[in-house]
Enzyme design. Structure first.
Site, PDB file in Angstrom:
ATOM      1  N   LYS A 240       0.831  -1.209   0.000  1.00  0.00           N
ATOM      2  CA  LYS A 240       0.000   0.000   0.000  1.00  0.00           C
ATOM      3  C   LYS A 240       0.864   1.257   0.000  1.00  0.00           C
ATOM      4  O   LYS A 240       0.584   2.224  -0.719  1.00  0.00           O
ATOM      5  CB  LYS A 240      -0.923  -0.015   1.224  1.00  0.00           C
ATOM      6  CG  LYS A 240      -1.734   1.276   1.446  1.00  0.00           C
ATOM      7  CD  LYS A 240      -2.684   1.561   0.292  1.00  0.00           C
ATOM      8  CE  LYS A 240      -3.429   2.880   0.485  1.00  0.00           C
ATOM      9  NZ  LYS A 240      -4.441   2.827   1.533  1.00  0.00           N
TER      10      LYS A 240
ATOM     11  N   LYS B   1       0.266  11.971   6.291  1.00  0.00           N
ATOM     12  CA  LYS B   1       0.302  10.796   7.177  1.00  0.00           C
ATOM     13  C   LYS B   1       0.870   9.573   6.463  1.00  0.00           C
ATOM     14  O   LYS B   1       1.741   8.872   6.988  1.00  0.00           O
ATOM     15  CB  LYS B   1      -1.113  10.514   7.686  1.00  0.00           C
ATOM     16  CG  LYS B   1      -1.211   9.382   8.704  1.00  0.00           C
ATOM     17  CD  LYS B   1      -1.602   8.047   8.082  1.00  0.00           C
ATOM     18  CE  LYS B   1      -3.024   8.061   7.540  1.00  0.00           C
ATOM     19  NZ  LYS B   1      -3.428   6.716   7.002  1.00  0.00           N
TER      20      LYS B   1
END
Length: 300
Positions: A172, A242
């Site tokens: 990811k 993030k």
């Protein structure tokens, strides 16, 4: 007998994912820090639980979709967390974008209690979540992956088993590094072209017909930047920060240098510092436009 499923985290991604689990016929128990987020699911027949522990007590498979590592740790390991209510043989699937080291550590703790763990972050965005068309990147034991396939297939059209626990999140982060960095370089280049006197729509067509095009380029310019529509966001700048911070941590743990990814992180951090954190990642172009004295827009 249909497996009882629990779902914790009913935000922009979690709620449509949980909705598709419920539509697929799985008995569903849900929890979120904001109970109102669960209301549409409760109206469809889902059950409410006051704590993650209660979700685990009512379920054999518990899924989380949470903002990041700190939230996952609290929900799983806290006093009223998932492991406090889980039984031997239960399955925990974390579909958050997490730090590989964090989910690996959680998996080790869970294993000692007889609970299996998969990390299964997704790509495809909110649109993919609504359409049950997500790409789901799964790390964990292959037999556990096979056990989870039916519930995962309720949320995604492409399931990938990529390796042991933690590798789902490595995959990811690789995807997000590419997507977020590609977005920035495309914006930078288009600002250069407009500053040089080119028509942005014609320039888009030229690039799209050549080797500079990409899926990100095709999506972000016609539908967002050319129209100046940065709100509501498809992916917020603060989420980009993030995720790239997680990528930096992963790179350090694996001793893999990420100098260009760090440059992308710093660019998004500058945009967030200018008050753009809640806007779409494409809003980062406004800082480049401001510096160049041009705007990359196309009249409708």
């Amino acid at each position: 007998m249909t497996t009882e499923v629990g779902f914790i985290g009913l935000g922009n991604m979690g709620r449509p994912m949980a909705t598709n689990v419920l539509k697929a016929g799985f008995p569903l128990t849900v929890h979120d820090v904001v109970k109102e987020a669960a209301q549409p699911l409760l109206e469809m027949g889902a059950r409410w639980a006051d704590t993650p522990k209660q979700v685990a007590q009512a379920s054999r498979v518990v899924i989380t979709s949470l903002p990041g590592p700190a939230e996952v740790e609290q929900v799983v390991l806290g006093k009223e967390g998932i492991l406090a209510g889980a039984r031997q043989g239960d399955l925990f699937i974390d579909m958050s974008t997490n730090r590989p080291a964090t989910i690996s550590r959680i998996a080790q703790i869970a294993k000692e209690r007889g609970v299996e763990v998969l990390d299964a972050p997704v790509t495809g965005g909110v649109r993919g979540a609504r359409r049950a068309a997500l790409n789901i990147l799964v790390g964990g034991d292959k037999a556990t992956f096979e056990r989870a396939k039916e519930v995962l297939a309720a949320m995604g059209s492409h399931l990938y088993h990529v390796g042991p626990v933690g590798t789902g999140n490595v995959a990811k982060l690789v995807n997000n590094i590419m997507a977020l960095s590609n977005t920035l370089i495309a914006m930078e280049a288009m600002v250069l072209g407009v500053k040089g006197g080119l028509d942005p729509k014609q320039l888009f067509d030229i690039v799209d017909a050549g080797t500079g095009t990409s899926q990100v380029f095709k999506g972000v310019f016609p539908f967002v930047i050319f129209k100046g529509r940065f709100d509501p966001p498809s992916f917020r700048i603060d989420l980009a920060v993030k995720d790239l911070q997680l990528a930096m941590a992963c790179g350090e743990e694996l001793s893999a240098p990420l100098p260009l990814s760090r440059a992308a992180l710093e660019a998004y951090q500058r945009a967030a510092a200018r008050g753009l954190g809640s806007k779409d990642v494409a809003a980062a172009i406004t800082l480049l436009e401001e510096s160049a004295g041009v705007t990359v827009r196309v009249a409708e």
